[in-house]
Design a protein around this motif. Structure first.
Motif, PDB file in Angstrom:
ATOM      1  N   PHE A 131       0.672   1.110  -4.197  1.00  0.00           N
ATOM      2  CA  PHE A 131      -0.540   0.915  -4.987  1.00  0.00           C
ATOM      3  C   PHE A 131      -1.773   1.031  -4.095  1.00  0.00           C
ATOM      4  O   PHE A 131      -1.730   0.662  -2.919  1.00  0.00           O
ATOM      5  N   SER A 132      -2.869   1.511  -4.690  1.00  0.00           N
ATOM      6  CA  SER A 132      -4.092   1.699  -3.918  1.00  0.00           C
ATOM      7  C   SER A 132      -4.906   0.425  -3.783  1.00  0.00           C
ATOM      8  O   SER A 132      -5.733   0.310  -2.880  1.00  0.00           O
ATOM      9  N   ALA A 138      -7.704  -2.034 -18.741  1.00  0.00           N
ATOM     10  CA  ALA A 138      -6.258  -2.262 -18.694  1.00  0.00           C
ATOM     11  C   ALA A 138      -5.860  -3.338 -19.687  1.00  0.00           C
ATOM     12  O   ALA A 138      -4.852  -3.224 -20.398  1.00  0.00           O
ATOM     13  N   LYS A 171     -12.180  -1.494 -14.740  1.00  0.00           N
ATOM     14  CA  LYS A 171     -10.783  -1.090 -14.758  1.00  0.00           C
ATOM     15  C   LYS A 171      -9.889  -2.215 -15.260  1.00  0.00           C
ATOM     16  O   LYS A 171      -8.896  -1.974 -15.964  1.00  0.00           O
ATOM     17  N   GLU A 215      -3.224  -2.903 -13.569  1.00  0.00           N
ATOM     18  CA  GLU A 215      -3.012  -1.930 -14.644  1.00  0.00           C
ATOM     19  C   GLU A 215      -1.530  -1.606 -14.803  1.00  0.00           C
ATOM     20  O   GLU A 215      -0.992  -1.586 -15.910  1.00  0.00           O
ATOM     21  N   ALA A 216      -0.858  -1.357 -13.689  1.00  0.00           N
ATOM     22  CA  ALA A 216       0.567  -1.035 -13.729  1.00  0.00           C
ATOM     23  C   ALA A 216       1.401  -2.232 -14.167  1.00  0.00           C
ATOM     24  O   ALA A 216       2.405  -2.091 -14.862  1.00  0.00           O
ATOM     25  N   SER A 261      -6.591  -3.720  -8.476  1.00  0.00           N
ATOM     26  CA  SER A 261      -6.861  -3.269  -9.841  1.00  0.00           C
ATOM     27  C   SER A 261      -5.795  -2.300 -10.341  1.00  0.00           C
ATOM     28  O   SER A 261      -5.373  -2.366 -11.497  1.00  0.00           O
ATOM     29  N   SER A 262      -5.372  -1.397  -9.481  1.00  0.00           N
ATOM     30  CA  SER A 262      -4.337  -0.445  -9.878  1.00  0.00           C
ATOM     31  C   SER A 262      -3.010  -1.164 -10.107  1.00  0.00           C
ATOM     32  O   SER A 262      -2.233  -0.790 -10.996  1.00  0.00           O
ATOM     33  N   TYR A 271       0.808  -1.217   0.000  1.00  0.00           N
ATOM     34  CA  TYR A 271       0.000   0.000   0.000  1.00  0.00           C
ATOM     35  C   TYR A 271       0.845   1.274   0.000  1.00  0.00           C
ATOM     36  O   TYR A 271       0.306   2.372  -0.119  1.00  0.00           O
TER      37      TYR A 271
END
Length: 203
Positions: free
Chosen positions: A51-52, A123, A119, A59-60, A55-56, A48
């Motif tokens: 990344f939040s 991505a 999301k 994507e990354a 899903s984030s 944390y």
């Protein structure tokens, strides 16, 4: 003592590399944050800081895989055109390359393309669009005729579909199945590449 920016970036890269490998192999739903952090030999709390949420990270991870993949590295290299495209296709359809530390984003399971979370779908779509564009550029450099982007998209879809099906086939039949698919893709691409004109003997 606070961590240096360099240390933080190294930590982030380690998470991305591990996540990309796991997502490529198992897909979004079958991978947990605990699995990723354990594989990266880090605590979940460290996640944390970068990344939040899952899903984030997904994507990354796709962006990371796209920038470090075999396809991206080959694109930067100067080599014979025919060898270049054959290396890309052969590498992807090689069953053993799934153990490579820099997986191709195309390995991401096709089930992620229809994921319920928007999301995740976006991505995945962005990654595929990027790969189609990259292959379009490669085919353009080869002197490909016709609708080049359509051929690039067709090739990407063929690769993804072939591997998705091959994963469900018994091992003794996989090699022949992948080889036939490889030949079909090569034939399709070769038929669209301009042949160099030879000078007439009468000139």
């Amino acid at each position: 003592m606070p961590y240096t920016p360099q240390h933080k970036e190294q930590t982030r890269q380690r998470i991305l590399q591990t996540a990309a490998k796991l997502f490529c192999t198992y897909g979004f739903d079958r991978v947990t944050l605990d699995q990723i952090m354990k594989k990266a030999n880090m605590t979940r709390g460290a996640f944390y800081a970068h990344f939040s949420g899952k899903s984030s990270l997904y994507e990354a991870a796709l962006q990371f895989a796209a920038s470090t993949s075999f396809w991206a590295r080959r694109e930067k290299q100067s080599e014979d055109k025919e060898t270049h495209i054959k290396a890309l296709v052969t590498r992807y359809l090689s069953w053993t390359h799934n153990d490579n530390n820099s997986p191709s984003p195309l390995e991401f399971l096709v089930t992620d393309a229809a994921h319920k979370e928007e999301k995740v779908r976006k991505a995945y779509q962005a990654c595929l669009d990027s790969l189609v564009e990259r292959l379009t550029v490669i085919l353009q450099k080869q002197g490909t005729t016709g609708d080049i982007k359509e051929l690039a998209e067709e090739t990407v879809v063929s690769l993804v579909g072939t591997v998705a099906i091959a994963r469900s086939i018994n091992h003794p039949l996989q090699e022949d199945f992948l080889k036939r698919a490889q030949n079909r893709i090569f034939n399709r691409i070769n038929s669209a590449i301009k042949k160099p004109q030879t000078m007439s003997n009468n000139t």
